[in-house]
Write a protein that holds these residues in place. Structure first.
Motif, PDB file in Angstrom:
ATOM      1  N   ILE A 141       0.871  -1.172   0.000  1.00  0.00           N
ATOM      2  CA  ILE A 141       0.000   0.000   0.000  1.00  0.00           C
ATOM      3  C   ILE A 141       0.910   1.224   0.000  1.00  0.00           C
ATOM      4  N   PRO A 142       0.819   2.096  -0.983  1.00  0.00           N
ATOM      5  CA  PRO A 142       1.876   3.098  -1.204  1.00  0.00           C
ATOM      6  C   PRO A 142       2.031   4.134  -0.104  1.00  0.00           C
ATOM      7  N   ASP A 143       0.951   4.582   0.509  1.00  0.00           N
ATOM      8  CA  ASP A 143       1.036   5.619   1.529  1.00  0.00           C
ATOM      9  C   ASP A 143       1.270   4.982   2.890  1.00  0.00           C
ATOM     10  N   GLN A 144       2.294   5.431   3.609  1.00  0.00           N
ATOM     11  CA  GLN A 144       2.645   4.810   4.878  1.00  0.00           C
ATOM     12  C   GLN A 144       1.518   4.911   5.905  1.00  0.00           C
ATOM     13  N   ASP A 145       0.896   6.093   6.015  1.00  0.00           N
ATOM     14  CA  ASP A 145      -0.205   6.253   6.965  1.00  0.00           C
ATOM     15  C   ASP A 145      -1.355   5.309   6.617  1.00  0.00           C
ATOM     16  N   ALA A 146      -1.656   5.221   5.312  1.00  0.00           N
ATOM     17  CA  ALA A 146      -2.738   4.336   4.878  1.00  0.00           C
ATOM     18  C   ALA A 146      -2.390   2.883   5.164  1.00  0.00           C
ATOM     19  N   ARG A 147      -1.142   2.524   4.939  1.00  0.00           N
ATOM     20  CA  ARG A 147      -0.701   1.159   5.194  1.00  0.00           C
ATOM     21  C   ARG A 147      -0.833   0.812   6.677  1.00  0.00           C
ATOM     22  N   GLN A 148      -0.367   1.708   7.530  1.00  0.00           N
ATOM     23  CA  GLN A 148      -0.417   1.444   8.964  1.00  0.00           C
ATOM     24  C   GLN A 148      -1.847   1.378   9.479  1.00  0.00           C
ATOM     25  N   SER A 149      -2.683   2.308   9.049  1.00  0.00           N
ATOM     26  CA  SER A 149      -4.055   2.330   9.551  1.00  0.00           C
ATOM     27  C   SER A 149      -4.866   1.154   9.001  1.00  0.00           C
ATOM     28  N   THR A 150      -4.537   0.686   7.787  1.00  0.00           N
ATOM     29  CA  THR A 150      -5.226  -0.485   7.233  1.00  0.00           C
ATOM     30  C   THR A 150      -4.914  -1.728   8.049  1.00  0.00           C
ATOM     31  N   VAL A 151      -3.625  -1.947   8.322  1.00  0.00           N
ATOM     32  CA  VAL A 151      -3.234  -3.108   9.121  1.00  0.00           C
ATOM     33  C   VAL A 151      -3.877  -3.049  10.506  1.00  0.00           C
ATOM     34  N   LYS A 152      -3.855  -1.857  11.085  1.00  0.00           N
ATOM     35  CA  LYS A 152      -4.423  -1.696  12.418  1.00  0.00           C
ATOM     36  C   LYS A 152      -5.921  -1.999  12.428  1.00  0.00           C
ATOM     37  N   GLU A 153      -6.641  -1.515  11.425  1.00  0.00           N
ATOM     38  CA  GLU A 153      -8.086  -1.745  11.424  1.00  0.00           C
ATOM     39  C   GLU A 153      -8.406  -3.209  11.148  1.00  0.00           C
ATOM     40  N   MET A 154      -7.613  -3.864  10.299  1.00  0.00           N
ATOM     41  CA  MET A 154      -7.840  -5.294  10.076  1.00  0.00           C
ATOM     42  C   MET A 154      -7.599  -6.076  11.361  1.00  0.00           C
ATOM     43  N   GLN A 155      -6.572  -5.718  12.091  1.00  0.00           N
ATOM     44  CA  GLN A 155      -6.324  -6.359  13.382  1.00  0.00           C
ATOM     45  C   GLN A 155      -7.470  -6.088  14.354  1.00  0.00           C
ATOM     46  N   ARG A 156      -7.985  -4.867  14.299  1.00  0.00           N
ATOM     47  CA  ARG A 156      -9.074  -4.505  15.202  1.00  0.00           C
ATOM     48  C   ARG A 156     -10.339  -5.292  14.868  1.00  0.00           C
ATOM     49  N   TYR A 157     -10.637  -5.451  13.578  1.00  0.00           N
ATOM     50  CA  TYR A 157     -11.795  -6.258  13.189  1.00  0.00           C
ATOM     51  C   TYR A 157     -11.602  -7.714  13.626  1.00  0.00           C
ATOM     52  N   ARG A 158     -10.392  -8.213  13.418  1.00  0.00           N
ATOM     53  CA  ARG A 158     -10.123  -9.608  13.799  1.00  0.00           C
ATOM     54  C   ARG A 158     -10.313  -9.804  15.299  1.00  0.00           C
ATOM     55  N   THR A 159      -9.825  -8.868  16.094  1.00  0.00           N
ATOM     56  CA  THR A 159     -10.002  -8.949  17.546  1.00  0.00           C
ATOM     57  C   THR A 159     -11.479  -8.888  17.920  1.00  0.00           C
ATOM     58  N   ALA A 160     -12.217  -8.020  17.252  1.00  0.00           N
ATOM     59  CA  ALA A 160     -13.653  -7.907  17.536  1.00  0.00           C
ATOM     60  C   ALA A 160     -14.385  -9.212  17.216  1.00  0.00           C
ATOM     61  N   MET A 161     -13.978  -9.878  16.134  1.00  0.00           N
ATOM     62  CA  MET A 161     -14.620 -11.151  15.799  1.00  0.00           C
ATOM     63  C   MET A 161     -14.201 -12.254  16.759  1.00  0.00           C
ATOM     64  N   HIS A 162     -12.960 -12.188  17.249  1.00  0.00           N
ATOM     65  CA  HIS A 162     -12.570 -13.107  18.318  1.00  0.00           C
ATOM     66  C   HIS A 162     -13.498 -12.952  19.516  1.00  0.00           C
ATOM     67  N   ASP A 163     -13.722 -11.700  19.902  1.00  0.00           N
ATOM     68  CA  ASP A 163     -14.595 -11.436  21.045  1.00  0.00           C
ATOM     69  C   ASP A 163     -16.008 -11.961  20.790  1.00  0.00           C
ATOM     70  N   MET A 164     -16.472 -11.781  19.552  1.00  0.00           N
ATOM     71  CA  MET A 164     -17.825 -12.227  19.223  1.00  0.00           C
ATOM     72  C   MET A 164     -17.958 -13.748  19.334  1.00  0.00           C
ATOM     73  N   ILE A 165     -17.048 -14.493  18.707  1.00  0.00           N
ATOM     74  CA  ILE A 165     -17.203 -15.951  18.722  1.00  0.00           C
ATOM     75  C   ILE A 165     -16.945 -16.518  20.117  1.00  0.00           C
ATOM     76  N   ALA A 166     -16.056 -15.872  20.875  1.00  0.00           N
ATOM     77  CA  ALA A 166     -15.822 -16.334  22.247  1.00  0.00           C
ATOM     78  C   ALA A 166     -17.076 -16.125  23.090  1.00  0.00           C
ATOM     79  N   THR A 167     -17.690 -14.961  22.959  1.00  0.00           N
ATOM     80  CA  THR A 167     -18.885 -14.643  23.735  1.00  0.00           C
ATOM     81  C   THR A 167     -20.033 -15.583  23.390  1.00  0.00           C
TER      82      THR A 167
END
Length: 543
Positions: free
Chosen positions: A368-394
């Motif tokens: 992803i060419p823009d560093q800010d975009a790259r970092q925020s994309t990875v972070k949001e994907m991790q955040r979604y993954r964590t949220a789905m972990h919480d959902m299936i655990a609950t």
């Protein structure tokens, strides 16, 4: 020359007791200086008469402070007598004891640069706040970001947001909520040590910051209160050389930085063009071709553009009904032709097979060419993954309060790909605890004469610098990552992840997604259940 330093957690008014203990330790270790990373004093409302007397004794110089000591502002408001003394003595409380204020950058006589951000986080910015107010704003953090990135020690009252992402280190209490501006501060300064305090001790694996080599390494440590009943670690001693260069190679046990930029952007061309979505399970239709055919195709035609890519929201030929959530940088869909069925995980109510897809049209996350975009994309994907972990655990909690489901997420990252994404699949916790998920990928790789998976943190980081296949295994008790380096020496099966999980779950008949197609009514029913189940965990719905 290296010096010995000691850092201490919340003292909460036990002043004489602490400095008596510190005197004994200092006589043996000869520390250069000490830092109290949390509250030196108790909250004003709970300060006893005895503590008031002890404060007076300290201010009068009758308590021996055995070595230069810096104490953080902390989250408790300072006692009135302490404030008066600080204001009249330029931040020095008594001999050898000085305050690290709300927003401070200092260089010690030993040559160490210390930066401190103290107090509780508040929204907005109030220019009337003094350096002794036990609050700070994002503007205070931003001001410190401008400091030179050669910080030896960073001290913050709050944890950085995302600090536990990608970590296997355990924390025995309820983890503090992280603050995004603290994450950005740590990312900008790249401190060698980052200290905070909390109800229990927590030491994260060291992490390296993105950038050219040698890459800066940060160690995040949160100390428990001094003298706590649980005997959690409240003191941390270490040796450090001021302004030492970063190590030439990444030490074993390091992870990539879990911290990313807070900047959020709306991708207007894709958002405004968004009217539908279509995808095949795991890649575009073209990427599901046999590898040799795909290579032939690539020789004669350019890769799909965003308006041709089935993962891009700017593609007008998409179906809207399968999107479960859309964020600032990525979105979530249920899978077309899912591997699992509604009966596989009845507690969920839907198939459970989900895709996380960046809004950016890019073959890999790192490209992803823009560093800010790259970092925020990875972070949001991790955040979604964590949220789905919480959902299936609950949703899979048993009578004993333990989740029966964990999850496996896999990613194909290749420069010759079309649009990178993650596939997310719930799995029985028993399979994770018994090591069967890990073993299944190992065995299938061996059967296909693939290289062995990298599993140590340093090896994983090295493998991720090229093309790779990555598996992320999660349960409430276990977190593992394994990476397969992809090169031109072997032909990689793009359905490798699905095939492994199909065999493990006894679903070989569903290996090919096209043989598992649902009709639109079934897909709409699945996404409706997913949205309802995910609603309480979906941060994209927050205003």
């Amino acid at each position: 020359m290296a010096s010995k330093i000691v850092v201490i957690g919340d003292v909460n008014g036990r002043i004489s007791e602490l400095f008596t203990k510190l005197s004994t330790l200092h006589a043996k270790q000869s520390f250069a200086f000490a830092i109290i990373a949390g509250n030196l004093f108790s909250p004003a409302a709970s300060t006893s008469e005895a503590e008031h007397t002890e404060i007076s004794t300290l201010l009068n110089g009758a308590i021996d402070v055995p070595l230069p000591t810096y104490f953080a502002l902390g989250t408790n408001s300072l006692p009135t007598a302490v404030l008066d003394k600080l204001q009249s003595s330029d931040g020095e409380l008594c001999a050898n004891l000085s305050l690290l204020g709300r927003r401070v950058s200092i260089k010690t006589s030993n040559g160490f640069r210390i930066i401190s951000l103290g107090g509780s986080h508040v929204e907005g910015s109030d220019s009337s706040m003094s350096e002794y107010d036990a609050t700070y704003s994002d503007a205070d953090a931003t001001a410190l970001v401008r400091e030179l990135p050669d910080t030896d020690i960073l001290v913050t009252s709050d944890w950085p947001a995302g600090i536990r992402d990608g970590s296997k280190a355990s924390y025995t209490s309820e983890a503090p909520g992280g603050i995004r501006s603290v994450s950005d501060l740590c990312t900008a300064l790249k401190p060698r040590y980052h200290f905070s305090t909390s109800a229990a001790f927590y030491e994260r694996e060291p992490f390296f910051h993105p950038g050219p080599r040698p890459q800066s390494i940060t160690r995040f440590i949160s100390l428990a209160p001094f003298g706590n009943a649980e005997k959690q670690k409240w003191i941390y001693a270490f040796s450090l050389e001021p302004s030492a260069a970063a190590p030439p190679t990444i030490p074993q046990g390091c992870t990539a930085s879990p911290l990313t930029s807070a900047k959020k952007r709306k991708l207007e061309p894709q958002q405004t063009a968004y009217n539908s979505f279509r995808y095949s399970n795991g890649d575009t239709n073209a990427q599901w071709e046999p590898d040799r055919n795909r290579r032939k195709r690539q020789k004669h035609q350019p890769p799909p553009t965003p308006d041709q890519c089935f993962f891009c929201l700017s593609n007008a030929n998409c179906e809207t009904h399968m999107i479960g959530s859309i964020g600032e940088d990525c979105y979530v869909t249920i899978a077309k032709g899912p591997l699992t069925t509604r009966s596989t995980f009845p507690d969920l109510g839907f198939t459970g097979h989900v895709l996380l897809i960046p809004l950016h049209h890019s073959a890999t996350l790192s490209s992803i060419p823009d560093q800010d975009a790259r970092q925020s994309t990875v972070k949001e994907m991790q955040r979604y993954r964590t949220a789905m972990h919480d959902m299936i655990a609950t949703r899979s909690k048993g009578d004993d309060g333990t989740a029966k489901l964990g999850a496996v997420t896999w990613e194909i990252s290749r420069g010759g790909g079309v649009h990178v994404h993650w596939q997310f699949l719930p799995v029985s916790v028993d399979l994770i605890q018994k090591g069967l998920v890990e073993a299944a990928f190992d065995v299938e790789a061996e059967n296909l004469s693939y290289p062995k998976f990298a599993k140590k943190s340093a090896d994983v980081a090295a493998a991720e610098e090229g093309d790779y296949f990555k598996v992320m295994i999660w349960s409430e008790a276990i977190r593992k990552e394994m990476v397969l380096l992809l090169d031109r020496e072997f032909r990689f099966d793009l359905q490798f992840g699905r095939k492994v999980m199909a065999k493990l779950l006894g679903l070989e008949s569903r290996t090919d997604w096209r043989a598992c197609a649902q009709d639109k009514t079934e897909e709409e029913a699945d996404v409706a259940v997913f949205k309802e189940a995910f609603k309480q965990f979906d941060f994209s719905l927050e205003e």
